[in-house]
Design a protein around this motif. Structure first.
Motif, PDB file in Angstrom:
ATOM      1  N   ASN A 155       1.724   1.829   7.163  1.00 18.90           N
ATOM      2  CA  ASN A 155       0.444   2.064   6.423  1.00 18.90           C
ATOM      3  C   ASN A 155      -0.557   2.501   7.306  1.00 18.90           C
ATOM      4  N   TYR A 162     -11.282  -0.596   4.265  1.00 17.96           N
ATOM      5  CA  TYR A 162      -9.888  -0.413   4.650  1.00 17.96           C
ATOM      6  C   TYR A 162      -9.797   0.525   5.790  1.00 17.96           C
ATOM      7  N   PHE A 221       1.024  -1.313   0.049  1.00 19.53           N
ATOM      8  CA  PHE A 221      -0.143  -0.052  -0.186  1.00 19.53           C
ATOM      9  C   PHE A 221       1.003   1.366  -0.128  1.00 19.53           C
ATOM     10  N   ARG A 251      -1.745   6.609   0.269  1.00 19.30           N
ATOM     11  CA  ARG A 251      -3.012   5.799  -0.207  1.00 19.30           C
ATOM     12  C   ARG A 251      -4.201   6.593   0.323  1.00 19.30           C
TER      13      ARG A 251
END
Length: 608
Positions: free
Chosen positions: A586, A523, A86, A90
Protein backbone atom coordinates in the motif's frame (compact mmCIF):
# COMPACT_ATOMS: atom_id res chain seq x y z
CA UNK A 1 -4.34 30.56 -33.19
CA UNK A 2 -5.82 27.07 -33.10
CA UNK A 3 -5.96 24.74 -30.12
CA UNK A 4 -7.66 21.54 -31.08
CA UNK A 5 -10.56 19.83 -29.41
CA UNK A 6 -10.55 20.78 -25.77
CA UNK A 7 -12.07 24.24 -25.64
CA UNK A 8 -14.68 23.73 -28.35
CA UNK A 9 -17.33 23.04 -25.72
CA UNK A 10 -17.12 24.86 -22.40
CA UNK A 11 -19.17 23.47 -19.55
CA UNK A 12 -20.80 25.62 -16.93
CA UNK A 13 -17.96 26.75 -14.71
CA UNK A 14 -17.60 24.61 -11.64
CA UNK A 15 -16.23 27.15 -9.22
CA UNK A 16 -16.94 30.79 -8.52
CA UNK A 17 -13.66 31.05 -6.60
CA UNK A 18 -15.03 32.61 -3.48
CA UNK A 19 -16.33 36.09 -4.24
CA UNK A 20 -13.53 36.97 -6.65
CA UNK A 21 -15.91 39.14 -8.65
CA UNK A 22 -13.25 40.29 -11.08
CA UNK A 23 -12.23 36.69 -11.71
CA UNK A 24 -15.50 35.33 -12.99
CA UNK A 25 -18.22 37.60 -14.34
CA UNK A 26 -20.25 35.07 -16.27
CA UNK A 27 -20.53 31.36 -16.91
CA UNK A 28 -19.76 30.06 -20.40
CA UNK A 29 -22.57 27.65 -21.22
CA UNK A 30 -22.55 27.73 -25.00
CA UNK A 31 -20.39 26.33 -27.74
CA UNK A 32 -17.46 28.59 -28.56
CA UNK A 33 -14.47 28.19 -30.79
CA UNK A 34 -10.97 28.27 -29.37
CA UNK A 35 -10.34 31.61 -31.06
CA UNK A 36 -13.44 33.03 -29.36
CA UNK A 37 -12.31 31.78 -25.97
CA UNK A 38 -8.85 33.28 -26.16
CA UNK A 39 -10.20 36.51 -27.59
CA UNK A 40 -12.27 37.15 -24.47
CA UNK A 41 -10.56 37.85 -21.15
CA UNK A 42 -13.58 36.71 -19.13
CA UNK A 43 -13.76 33.43 -21.00
CA UNK A 44 -10.06 32.79 -20.46
CA UNK A 45 -10.52 33.24 -16.72
CA UNK A 46 -13.63 31.05 -16.78
CA UNK A 47 -11.61 28.20 -18.29
CA UNK A 48 -9.03 28.60 -15.52
CA UNK A 49 -11.81 28.60 -12.92
CA UNK A 50 -13.00 25.31 -14.37
CA UNK A 51 -9.55 23.80 -13.74
CA UNK A 52 -9.70 24.82 -10.08
CA UNK A 53 -12.94 22.88 -9.83
CA UNK A 54 -11.35 19.67 -11.14
CA UNK A 55 -8.57 19.18 -8.59
CA UNK A 56 -10.27 17.94 -5.42
CA UNK A 57 -8.61 14.66 -4.44
CA UNK A 58 -7.94 12.66 -1.27
CA UNK A 59 -9.92 13.37 1.89
CA UNK A 60 -12.22 16.35 1.55
CA UNK A 61 -15.39 17.71 3.08
CA UNK A 62 -17.72 16.65 0.29
CA UNK A 63 -16.82 13.00 0.93
CA UNK A 64 -17.54 12.22 4.57
CA UNK A 65 -16.75 8.54 4.15
CA UNK A 66 -13.12 9.41 3.35
CA UNK A 67 -12.67 10.39 7.00
CA UNK A 68 -13.71 6.98 8.30
CA UNK A 69 -10.95 5.03 6.57
CA UNK A 70 -8.04 5.91 8.87
CA UNK A 71 -7.71 6.39 12.63
CA UNK A 72 -9.44 9.76 12.84
CA UNK A 73 -13.15 8.95 12.54
CA UNK A 74 -15.61 6.12 11.96
CA UNK A 75 -18.80 5.60 10.03
CA UNK A 76 -21.77 5.82 12.39
CA UNK A 77 -24.62 5.60 9.89
CA UNK A 78 -26.39 2.25 9.63
CA UNK A 79 -24.56 -1.01 10.23
CA UNK A 80 -20.88 -1.99 10.52
CA UNK A 81 -18.26 -1.19 7.93
CA UNK A 82 -16.17 -4.34 7.47
CA UNK A 83 -13.22 -2.47 5.98
CA UNK A 84 -9.80 -3.68 7.11
CA UNK A 85 -7.26 -3.43 4.29
CA UNK A 86 -6.44 -0.50 2.04
CA UNK A 87 -7.22 -0.65 -1.66
CA UNK A 88 -4.40 -0.74 -4.20
CA UNK A 89 -5.83 2.40 -5.79
CA UNK A 90 -6.77 4.29 -2.62
CA UNK A 91 -6.71 8.04 -3.47
CA UNK A 92 -4.84 7.31 -6.69
CA UNK A 93 -4.65 10.23 -9.13
CA UNK A 94 -3.90 9.71 -12.82
CA UNK A 95 -5.33 12.54 -14.91
CA UNK A 96 -3.38 13.15 -18.10
CA UNK A 97 -6.55 14.51 -19.68
CA UNK A 98 -6.39 17.42 -17.25
CA UNK A 99 -2.67 17.77 -17.91
CA UNK A 100 -3.34 18.02 -21.63
CA UNK A 101 -6.08 20.58 -21.02
CA UNK A 102 -3.74 22.67 -18.89
CA UNK A 103 -1.03 22.54 -21.55
CA UNK A 104 -3.54 23.59 -24.20
CA UNK A 105 -4.58 26.48 -21.98
CA UNK A 106 -0.96 27.54 -21.62
CA UNK A 107 -0.55 27.66 -25.39
CA UNK A 108 -3.63 29.85 -25.67
CA UNK A 109 -2.92 32.20 -22.78
CA UNK A 110 0.66 32.79 -23.93
CA UNK A 111 -0.53 33.71 -27.41
CA UNK A 112 -3.58 35.82 -26.59
CA UNK A 113 -3.53 39.56 -27.17
CA UNK A 114 -6.51 40.47 -24.96
CA UNK A 115 -4.62 40.35 -21.66
CA UNK A 116 -1.98 42.70 -20.35
CA UNK A 117 1.40 41.10 -19.70
CA UNK A 118 0.97 41.05 -15.92
CA UNK A 119 -2.36 39.22 -16.13
CA UNK A 120 -0.93 36.88 -18.75
CA UNK A 121 1.87 35.90 -16.40
CA UNK A 122 -0.50 35.47 -13.47
CA UNK A 123 -2.80 33.15 -15.40
CA UNK A 124 0.15 31.17 -16.74
CA UNK A 125 1.45 30.89 -13.18
CA UNK A 126 -1.90 29.63 -11.91
CA UNK A 127 -2.20 27.02 -14.66
CA UNK A 128 1.32 25.78 -13.99
CA UNK A 129 0.60 25.74 -10.26
CA UNK A 130 -2.48 23.57 -10.84
CA UNK A 131 -0.36 21.33 -13.05
CA UNK A 132 2.26 21.02 -10.31
CA UNK A 133 -0.48 20.24 -7.79
CA UNK A 134 -1.75 17.51 -10.09
CA UNK A 135 1.72 15.99 -10.41
CA UNK A 136 2.14 16.19 -6.63
CA UNK A 137 -1.07 14.25 -6.09
CA UNK A 138 0.17 11.63 -8.55
CA UNK A 139 3.67 11.25 -7.13
CA UNK A 140 2.62 10.94 -3.50
CA UNK A 141 0.44 8.00 -4.48
CA UNK A 142 2.35 6.24 -7.24
CA UNK A 143 5.92 7.54 -7.28
CA UNK A 144 7.47 8.79 -10.50
CA UNK A 145 5.13 9.13 -13.47
CA UNK A 146 5.65 10.44 -17.04
CA UNK A 147 6.49 14.15 -17.18
CA UNK A 148 5.19 15.67 -20.41
CA UNK A 149 6.28 19.26 -19.82
CA UNK A 150 4.37 21.71 -22.02
CA UNK A 151 3.74 19.20 -24.81
CA UNK A 152 0.30 19.02 -26.39
CA UNK A 153 0.02 15.75 -28.28
CA UNK A 154 -2.33 15.40 -31.22
CA UNK A 155 -3.04 11.93 -32.52
CA UNK A 156 -3.62 11.35 -36.22
CA UNK A 157 -4.83 7.88 -37.24
CA UNK A 158 -1.99 5.80 -38.62
CA UNK A 159 0.78 7.81 -36.97
CA UNK A 160 3.60 6.19 -34.98
CA UNK A 161 2.38 6.44 -31.41
CA UNK A 162 5.71 5.56 -29.82
CA UNK A 163 6.56 9.27 -29.85
CA UNK A 164 3.59 9.82 -27.54
CA UNK A 165 4.71 7.17 -25.07
CA UNK A 166 6.83 8.60 -22.28
CA UNK A 167 8.48 6.40 -19.65
CA UNK A 168 7.95 6.99 -15.98
CA UNK A 169 10.12 9.59 -14.32
CA UNK A 170 12.07 8.63 -11.25
CA UNK A 171 10.32 9.47 -8.01
CA UNK A 172 13.02 12.01 -7.24
CA UNK A 173 12.75 13.42 -10.76
CA UNK A 174 9.04 14.14 -10.41
CA UNK A 175 9.47 15.76 -7.02
CA UNK A 176 12.28 17.84 -8.52
CA UNK A 177 10.01 18.90 -11.37
CA UNK A 178 7.27 20.02 -8.95
CA UNK A 179 9.79 21.93 -6.85
CA UNK A 180 11.34 23.63 -9.89
CA UNK A 181 7.95 24.60 -11.31
CA UNK A 182 6.91 26.19 -8.01
CA UNK A 183 10.16 28.15 -7.90
CA UNK A 184 9.78 29.23 -11.54
CA UNK A 185 6.23 30.55 -11.17
CA UNK A 186 6.21 31.99 -7.67
CA UNK A 187 6.93 35.51 -8.90
CA UNK A 188 4.29 35.24 -11.63
CA UNK A 189 1.63 34.93 -8.97
CA UNK A 190 0.04 37.63 -6.82
CA UNK A 191 1.86 38.54 -3.62
CA UNK A 192 -1.18 39.64 -1.65
CA UNK A 193 -3.52 36.94 -0.31
CA UNK A 194 -6.51 36.25 -2.55
CA UNK A 195 -10.09 36.69 -1.44
CA UNK A 196 -11.14 33.56 0.45
CA UNK A 197 -7.81 31.97 -0.55
CA UNK A 198 -9.44 30.37 -3.58
CA UNK A 199 -6.74 31.30 -6.09
CA UNK A 200 -3.07 30.43 -6.01
CA UNK A 201 -0.61 33.08 -4.85
CA UNK A 202 3.15 33.21 -4.51
CA UNK A 203 2.73 31.77 -1.03
CA UNK A 204 0.67 28.82 -2.23
CA UNK A 205 3.44 28.01 -4.71
CA UNK A 206 6.02 28.16 -1.93
CA UNK A 207 3.85 25.94 0.26
CA UNK A 208 3.60 23.34 -2.49
CA UNK A 209 7.35 23.55 -2.94
CA UNK A 210 7.90 23.08 0.80
CA UNK A 211 5.46 20.18 1.05
CA UNK A 212 6.88 18.40 -1.98
CA UNK A 213 10.40 18.80 -0.61
CA UNK A 214 9.53 17.54 2.89
CA UNK A 215 7.77 14.52 1.36
CA UNK A 216 10.75 13.73 -0.85
CA UNK A 217 13.18 14.19 2.04
CA UNK A 218 11.14 11.86 4.24
CA UNK A 219 11.09 9.14 1.58
CA UNK A 220 14.83 9.47 0.98
CA UNK A 221 15.37 9.23 4.72
CA UNK A 222 12.89 6.72 6.08
CA UNK A 223 12.39 4.42 3.10
CA UNK A 224 16.09 3.63 3.19
CA UNK A 225 15.94 2.82 6.90
CA UNK A 226 13.47 -0.01 6.29
CA UNK A 227 14.84 -3.57 6.43
CA UNK A 228 13.84 -3.92 2.76
CA UNK A 229 13.55 -0.49 1.14
CA UNK A 230 10.72 -0.18 -1.37
CA UNK A 231 12.16 0.68 -4.77
CA UNK A 232 12.34 -0.20 -8.44
CA UNK A 233 15.48 -0.75 -10.47
CA UNK A 234 14.85 2.40 -12.49
CA UNK A 235 14.16 4.63 -9.50
CA UNK A 236 10.48 5.10 -10.37
CA UNK A 237 9.94 4.25 -6.73
CA UNK A 238 12.50 5.05 -4.05
CA UNK A 239 14.77 8.07 -3.54
CA UNK A 240 18.48 7.70 -2.66
CA UNK A 241 19.29 8.44 0.98
CA UNK A 242 21.99 10.85 -0.16
CA UNK A 243 19.31 13.24 -1.42
CA UNK A 244 17.52 13.66 1.91
CA UNK A 245 19.56 16.62 3.16
CA UNK A 246 19.04 18.60 -0.03
CA UNK A 247 15.28 18.13 0.17
CA UNK A 248 15.10 19.05 3.84
CA UNK A 249 17.11 22.22 3.12
CA UNK A 250 14.74 23.11 0.28
CA UNK A 251 11.70 22.52 2.46
CA UNK A 252 13.09 24.66 5.25
CA UNK A 253 14.00 27.54 2.94
CA UNK A 254 10.59 27.56 1.26
CA UNK A 255 8.70 27.34 4.55
CA UNK A 256 10.76 30.12 6.09
CA UNK A 257 10.11 32.34 3.08
CA UNK A 258 6.39 32.01 3.83
CA UNK A 259 6.91 32.50 7.58
CA UNK A 260 9.04 35.61 7.16
CA UNK A 261 6.81 37.19 4.52
CA UNK A 262 4.48 38.67 7.12
CA UNK A 263 1.48 37.90 4.92
CA UNK A 264 0.05 35.21 7.22
CA UNK A 265 0.16 34.28 10.88
CA UNK A 266 -0.87 31.72 13.45
CA UNK A 267 -4.22 33.35 13.98
CA UNK A 268 -4.94 34.28 17.57
CA UNK A 269 -7.96 36.54 17.50
CA UNK A 270 -9.48 35.03 20.65
CA UNK A 271 -6.61 34.47 23.12
CA UNK A 272 -9.07 34.01 25.98
CA UNK A 273 -10.83 31.15 24.19
CA UNK A 274 -8.18 29.06 22.46
CA UNK A 275 -10.60 26.33 21.42
CA UNK A 276 -12.90 28.67 19.54
CA UNK A 277 -9.89 30.53 18.22
CA UNK A 278 -8.59 27.32 16.64
CA UNK A 279 -11.99 26.51 15.15
CA UNK A 280 -12.32 29.97 13.63
CA UNK A 281 -8.76 30.02 12.32
CA UNK A 282 -9.72 27.13 10.04
CA UNK A 283 -13.45 27.42 9.59
CA UNK A 284 -14.34 31.13 9.42
CA UNK A 285 -13.39 32.92 6.21
CA UNK A 286 -13.88 36.54 7.23
CA UNK A 287 -10.67 38.32 8.26
CA UNK A 288 -8.78 35.04 8.13
CA UNK A 289 -5.02 35.41 8.35
CA UNK A 290 -4.04 31.76 8.42
CA UNK A 291 -5.43 30.04 5.31
CA UNK A 292 -3.12 30.30 2.30
CA UNK A 293 -5.00 28.22 -0.27
CA UNK A 294 -8.38 26.51 0.03
CA UNK A 295 -11.04 24.72 -1.95
CA UNK A 296 -13.77 27.30 -1.51
CA UNK A 297 -17.52 26.90 -1.77
CA UNK A 298 -20.13 29.55 -2.46
CA UNK A 299 -23.93 29.44 -2.41
CA UNK A 300 -25.74 28.97 -4.74
CA UNK A 301 -24.34 26.23 -6.92
CA UNK A 302 -21.15 25.36 -5.08
CA UNK A 303 -21.82 24.05 -1.59
CA UNK A 304 -20.72 20.93 0.28
CA UNK A 305 -22.61 18.38 2.37
CA UNK A 306 -20.25 17.90 5.32
CA UNK A 307 -22.40 19.79 7.83
CA UNK A 308 -25.60 18.30 6.46
CA UNK A 309 -24.25 14.75 6.83
CA UNK A 310 -22.48 15.04 10.16
CA UNK A 311 -24.39 17.50 12.34
CA UNK A 312 -25.62 16.13 15.70
CA UNK A 313 -29.24 14.98 15.64
CA UNK A 314 -30.10 17.50 18.38
CA UNK A 315 -29.01 20.35 16.12
CA UNK A 316 -30.08 19.02 12.72
CA UNK A 317 -32.17 21.22 10.42
CA UNK A 318 -33.13 18.47 7.95
CA UNK A 319 -33.41 14.68 7.95
CA UNK A 320 -29.66 14.10 7.49
CA UNK A 321 -27.31 13.83 10.49
CA UNK A 322 -24.75 11.70 12.36
CA UNK A 323 -23.11 10.07 9.32
CA UNK A 324 -19.63 9.82 10.88
CA UNK A 325 -17.88 10.70 14.11
CA UNK A 326 -14.32 11.13 15.42
CA UNK A 327 -12.93 8.21 17.41
CA UNK A 328 -11.26 7.89 20.80
CA UNK A 329 -7.90 7.07 19.17
CA UNK A 330 -7.66 10.65 17.93
CA UNK A 331 -9.15 12.29 21.00
CA UNK A 332 -6.58 10.73 23.34
CA UNK A 333 -3.70 12.01 21.24
CA UNK A 334 -4.61 15.54 22.36
CA UNK A 335 -2.59 16.30 25.48
CA UNK A 336 -3.78 17.98 28.62
CA UNK A 337 -2.49 21.51 29.02
CA UNK A 338 0.03 20.49 31.67
CA UNK A 339 0.15 16.73 31.12
CA UNK A 340 1.34 15.17 27.89
CA UNK A 341 -0.60 11.96 28.58
CA UNK A 342 -3.90 12.54 26.81
CA UNK A 343 -5.65 9.39 28.01
CA UNK A 344 -9.23 10.00 29.17
CA UNK A 345 -9.39 8.78 32.76
CA UNK A 346 -12.28 6.34 33.07
CA UNK A 347 -11.10 3.97 35.82
CA UNK A 348 -8.67 4.17 38.73
CA UNK A 349 -5.74 1.85 39.44
CA UNK A 350 -8.07 -0.69 41.06
CA UNK A 351 -10.35 -0.82 38.05
CA UNK A 352 -13.15 1.18 39.64
CA UNK A 353 -15.03 3.85 37.73
CA UNK A 354 -13.92 7.46 37.95
CA UNK A 355 -17.03 9.60 38.46
CA UNK A 356 -17.54 13.00 36.86
CA UNK A 357 -20.08 15.65 37.87
CA UNK A 358 -20.67 16.47 34.19
CA UNK A 359 -19.56 14.52 31.11
CA UNK A 360 -17.53 17.45 29.81
CA UNK A 361 -15.44 17.38 33.00
CA UNK A 362 -13.50 14.42 31.59
CA UNK A 363 -12.09 16.80 28.99
CA UNK A 364 -11.21 19.69 31.27
CA UNK A 365 -7.76 21.14 30.61
CA UNK A 366 -7.37 19.22 27.36
CA UNK A 367 -5.40 20.83 24.54
CA UNK A 368 -7.87 23.52 23.37
CA UNK A 369 -7.44 22.30 19.81
CA UNK A 370 -9.56 19.31 20.82
CA UNK A 371 -12.52 21.64 21.45
CA UNK A 372 -11.87 23.29 18.09
CA UNK A 373 -11.72 19.94 16.28
CA UNK A 374 -14.16 17.58 18.02
CA UNK A 375 -17.51 17.95 19.77
CA UNK A 376 -17.17 15.80 22.88
CA UNK A 377 -19.98 14.95 25.36
CA UNK A 378 -21.50 18.10 26.81
CA UNK A 379 -19.59 20.52 24.59
CA UNK A 380 -21.40 23.55 23.22
CA UNK A 381 -22.35 23.79 19.55
CA UNK A 382 -24.28 26.76 18.20
CA UNK A 383 -24.98 27.93 21.74
CA UNK A 384 -26.37 24.73 23.25
CA UNK A 385 -24.78 21.55 24.65
CA UNK A 386 -24.50 18.41 22.56
CA UNK A 387 -25.80 15.68 24.84
CA UNK A 388 -24.12 12.34 24.25
CA UNK A 389 -25.49 9.66 26.56
CA UNK A 390 -25.35 5.95 25.81
CA UNK A 391 -27.66 5.04 28.69
CA UNK A 392 -28.00 4.85 32.45
CA UNK A 393 -26.10 2.73 34.97
CA UNK A 394 -26.95 1.56 38.45
CA UNK A 395 -25.20 -0.71 40.95
CA UNK A 396 -26.96 -4.00 41.63
CA UNK A 397 -25.73 -7.18 43.36
CA UNK A 398 -22.10 -6.10 43.26
CA UNK A 399 -21.94 -5.01 39.63
CA UNK A 400 -22.93 -2.16 37.37
CA UNK A 401 -26.05 -2.72 35.29
CA UNK A 402 -26.77 -0.85 32.06
CA UNK A 403 -30.11 0.47 30.83
CA UNK A 404 -30.44 1.70 27.25
CA UNK A 405 -33.35 2.79 25.09
CA UNK A 406 -34.29 4.07 21.68
CA UNK A 407 -32.58 7.43 21.09
CA UNK A 408 -34.41 10.21 22.89
CA UNK A 409 -36.48 8.01 25.24
CA UNK A 410 -36.85 8.80 28.94
CA UNK A 411 -37.64 6.62 31.95
CA UNK A 412 -40.73 6.75 34.17
CA UNK A 413 -39.19 9.62 36.12
CA UNK A 414 -38.67 11.66 32.93
CA UNK A 415 -34.90 11.13 33.06
CA UNK A 416 -33.17 10.68 29.72
CA UNK A 417 -31.95 7.15 29.05
CA UNK A 418 -30.21 7.28 25.66
CA UNK A 419 -29.72 10.61 23.93
CA UNK A 420 -31.19 11.36 20.54
CA UNK A 421 -27.55 11.82 19.52
CA UNK A 422 -26.47 8.44 20.87
CA UNK A 423 -23.99 6.87 21.12
CA UNK A 424 -25.47 3.42 20.63
CA UNK A 425 -24.36 -0.05 19.56
CA UNK A 426 -27.31 -0.46 17.22
CA UNK A 427 -27.34 -0.41 13.43
CA UNK A 428 -29.75 2.54 13.35
CA UNK A 429 -29.31 5.37 10.92
CA UNK A 430 -28.91 8.95 12.08
CA UNK A 431 -27.44 8.18 15.50
CA UNK A 432 -23.85 8.50 16.68
CA UNK A 433 -21.86 5.40 17.59
CA UNK A 434 -18.43 6.80 18.47
CA UNK A 435 -19.20 9.20 21.33
CA UNK A 436 -17.95 12.26 19.42
CA UNK A 437 -18.96 14.58 16.59
CA UNK A 438 -16.86 16.68 14.24
CA UNK A 439 -16.49 20.36 14.99
CA UNK A 440 -13.74 21.29 12.53
CA UNK A 441 -15.45 22.20 9.23
CA UNK A 442 -18.92 21.90 10.76
CA UNK A 443 -20.71 25.08 9.67
CA UNK A 444 -22.53 27.13 12.33
CA UNK A 445 -24.38 29.16 9.69
CA UNK A 446 -28.20 28.79 9.82
CA UNK A 447 -29.53 26.37 7.15
CA UNK A 448 -26.03 25.02 6.43
CA UNK A 449 -27.22 21.50 7.29
CA UNK A 450 -30.25 21.59 5.02
CA UNK A 451 -30.44 19.80 1.69
CA UNK A 452 -31.71 22.91 -0.03
CA UNK A 453 -28.71 25.04 0.88
CA UNK A 454 -25.86 22.97 2.35
CA UNK A 455 -22.63 24.66 3.45
CA UNK A 456 -20.20 27.25 2.13
CA UNK A 457 -17.47 25.96 4.45
CA UNK A 458 -14.08 25.90 2.73
CA UNK A 459 -11.45 23.17 2.87
CA UNK A 460 -7.93 24.50 3.54
CA UNK A 461 -5.17 22.91 1.48
CA UNK A 462 -2.33 25.07 2.77
CA UNK A 463 -2.24 27.15 5.93
CA UNK A 464 0.38 29.00 7.87
CA UNK A 465 0.65 26.38 10.63
CA UNK A 466 1.86 23.88 8.04
CA UNK A 467 4.69 26.22 7.03
CA UNK A 468 5.72 26.36 10.69
CA UNK A 469 5.49 22.60 11.14
CA UNK A 470 7.45 21.92 7.93
CA UNK A 471 10.13 24.28 9.23
CA UNK A 472 10.14 22.41 12.55
CA UNK A 473 10.42 19.01 10.89
CA UNK A 474 13.07 20.04 8.37
CA UNK A 475 15.13 21.74 11.08
CA UNK A 476 14.91 18.64 13.25
CA UNK A 477 16.02 16.34 10.42
CA UNK A 478 18.93 18.68 9.67
CA UNK A 479 20.09 18.49 13.29
CA UNK A 480 19.02 22.04 14.12
CA UNK A 481 17.09 21.05 17.23
CA UNK A 482 17.03 24.52 18.77
CA UNK A 483 15.35 25.94 15.70
CA UNK A 484 13.00 22.95 15.52
CA UNK A 485 11.93 23.62 19.11
CA UNK A 486 11.29 27.27 18.33
CA UNK A 487 9.00 26.39 15.45
CA UNK A 488 7.04 23.57 17.10
CA UNK A 489 6.55 25.73 20.19
CA UNK A 490 5.04 28.48 18.04
CA UNK A 491 2.24 26.07 17.16
CA UNK A 492 1.90 24.74 20.71
CA UNK A 493 1.90 28.24 22.19
CA UNK A 494 -0.91 29.36 19.89
CA UNK A 495 -2.83 26.24 20.91
CA UNK A 496 -2.41 27.10 24.59
CA UNK A 497 -0.41 24.10 25.82
CA UNK A 498 2.98 23.81 27.47
CA UNK A 499 6.05 24.40 25.35
CA UNK A 500 8.56 21.60 24.84
CA UNK A 501 12.09 21.78 26.20
CA UNK A 502 13.32 18.88 24.08
CA UNK A 503 12.06 17.55 20.77
CA UNK A 504 11.86 14.08 19.27
CA UNK A 505 10.59 12.70 15.98
CA UNK A 506 7.54 11.33 17.84
CA UNK A 507 6.74 14.88 18.98
CA UNK A 508 6.55 15.98 15.35
CA UNK A 509 4.35 13.01 14.42
CA UNK A 510 1.93 13.73 17.26
CA UNK A 511 1.87 17.48 16.75
CA UNK A 512 0.96 17.12 13.09
CA UNK A 513 -1.74 14.58 13.96
CA UNK A 514 -3.61 16.90 16.33
CA UNK A 515 -2.98 20.16 14.47
CA UNK A 516 -4.05 18.86 11.05
CA UNK A 517 -6.76 16.31 11.90
CA UNK A 518 -9.27 15.92 9.02
CA UNK A 519 -7.12 18.05 6.68
CA UNK A 520 -5.85 15.22 4.45
CA UNK A 521 -2.43 14.91 6.08
CA UNK A 522 -2.55 11.81 8.28
CA UNK A 523 -2.50 9.16 5.55
CA UNK A 524 0.29 10.80 3.58
CA UNK A 525 2.36 11.61 6.67
CA UNK A 526 2.37 8.01 7.88
CA UNK A 527 3.24 6.81 4.38
CA UNK A 528 6.17 9.17 3.85
CA UNK A 529 7.57 8.38 7.31
CA UNK A 530 7.08 4.65 6.62
CA UNK A 531 4.99 4.34 9.78
CA UNK A 532 1.69 3.29 8.20
CA UNK A 533 2.42 -0.45 8.33
CA UNK A 534 3.53 -0.17 11.97
CA UNK A 535 0.53 1.80 13.25
CA UNK A 536 -2.15 0.13 11.13
CA UNK A 537 -0.76 -3.35 11.72
CA UNK A 538 -3.97 -5.36 11.40
CA UNK A 539 -3.76 -6.75 14.96
CA UNK A 540 -7.13 -7.22 16.64
CA UNK A 541 -7.67 -4.84 19.58
CA UNK A 542 -4.36 -3.10 18.97
CA UNK A 543 -4.85 0.39 20.47
CA UNK A 544 -3.70 2.08 17.25
CA UNK A 545 -5.08 -0.18 14.53
CA UNK A 546 -8.50 -0.81 16.09
CA UNK A 547 -11.09 1.96 16.15
CA UNK A 548 -12.34 2.79 19.65
CA UNK A 549 -15.41 4.61 20.95
CA UNK A 550 -16.16 6.34 24.26
CA UNK A 551 -19.63 5.81 25.73
CA UNK A 552 -20.90 8.14 28.53
CA UNK A 553 -23.44 6.88 31.05
CA UNK A 554 -25.53 8.72 33.62
CA UNK A 555 -25.60 7.12 37.08
CA UNK A 556 -29.30 6.79 37.93
CA UNK A 557 -29.20 5.07 41.28
CA UNK A 558 -31.05 6.94 44.06
CA UNK A 559 -29.31 6.42 47.38
CA UNK A 560 -25.95 5.82 45.72
CA UNK A 561 -23.51 8.64 46.63
CA UNK A 562 -22.63 8.89 42.94
CA UNK A 563 -26.20 9.27 41.76
CA UNK A 564 -26.42 11.89 39.00
CA UNK A 565 -22.75 11.60 38.12
CA UNK A 566 -21.21 10.26 34.92
CA UNK A 567 -18.92 7.40 33.95
CA UNK A 568 -17.38 6.33 30.65
CA UNK A 569 -16.71 3.02 28.92
CA UNK A 570 -14.00 2.64 26.31
CA UNK A 571 -14.96 0.00 23.77
CA UNK A 572 -13.76 -1.28 20.40
CA UNK A 573 -16.45 0.03 18.11
CA UNK A 574 -18.82 -2.52 16.61
CA UNK A 575 -19.05 -0.27 13.54
CA UNK A 576 -15.46 -1.10 12.58
CA UNK A 577 -14.99 -4.67 13.80
CA UNK A 578 -11.64 -5.13 12.11
CA UNK A 579 -8.36 -3.31 12.79
CA UNK A 580 -6.87 -1.23 10.01
CA UNK A 581 -4.26 -3.21 8.08
CA UNK A 582 -1.81 -1.30 5.91
CA UNK A 583 0.37 -3.69 3.92
CA UNK A 584 3.73 -3.01 2.32
CA UNK A 585 2.02 -3.04 -1.07
CA UNK A 586 0.00 0.00 0.00
CA UNK A 587 2.94 2.38 0.13
CA UNK A 588 2.51 2.87 -3.62
CA UNK A 589 -0.67 2.60 -5.65
CA UNK A 590 -0.72 -0.13 -8.25
CA UNK A 591 -0.29 0.86 -11.87
CA UNK A 592 -3.39 0.06 -13.90
CA UNK A 593 -2.86 -2.57 -16.58
CA UNK A 594 -4.81 -0.45 -19.05
CA UNK A 595 -2.20 2.29 -18.77
CA UNK A 596 0.53 -0.21 -19.54
CA UNK A 597 -1.44 -1.55 -22.51
CA UNK A 598 -1.55 1.97 -23.91
CA UNK A 599 2.03 2.75 -22.99
CA UNK A 600 4.34 -0.28 -22.54
CA UNK A 601 7.10 2.04 -21.28
CA UNK A 602 5.24 2.38 -17.96
CA UNK A 603 6.64 -0.14 -15.48
CA UNK A 604 4.72 -1.61 -12.56
CA UNK A 605 5.17 -0.67 -8.95
CA UNK A 606 6.59 -3.02 -6.28
CA UNK A 607 4.34 -5.85 -5.05
CA UNK A 608 2.25 -5.85 -8.24
Amino acid sequence: MKIKNIFSVLLITLLSLGSCADFLDRDPDKILSDDQVFSDAVMIKSVLANFYGRITWGQHIDDSYSYTILDEAMKTDGGPDTRQVFEDNRWRVYDYTLLRNLNQFLVGVRATTVLDSKTQKELEGEARFIRAWLYFNMVRGMGGMPIVGDEVFDYVPGMDITALQYPRSTEAGLYDYIISECEAIKDYLPVNPSINAARATKWAALMLKARAAIYAGSIANYNNKMPSPIKTDGGEVGIPASMATKYYETALAAAEEVIKSGKYQLQLSKPDDRGRNFYEALSVKENNHEIIWARDYKYPGQTNGFTQANIPASHAEDIDRCYAGPILNLVEDYEYINDRDGEIKTRDASGNYIFYNKPEDAFLNKDPRLWGTVIYPGAIFKGTPVVLQAGQKHFEKGEWKVVTSEPGDKDDNNILITSINGPTTTNNQFVNKSGFFFRKFLDETPSASTRGRRSEMWFPRFRFAEAVMIAAEASFELGQTGQALTYINMVRSRAGIQELTTITFDDIVRERRVEFAFEDHRYWDLKRWRLADKIWNGIQNDPKAQQYALFPYLINDPGNPNNGKWVFDKIPTHMSPYPRYFQMRNYYNFIDQGWIDNNPKIVKNPYQ
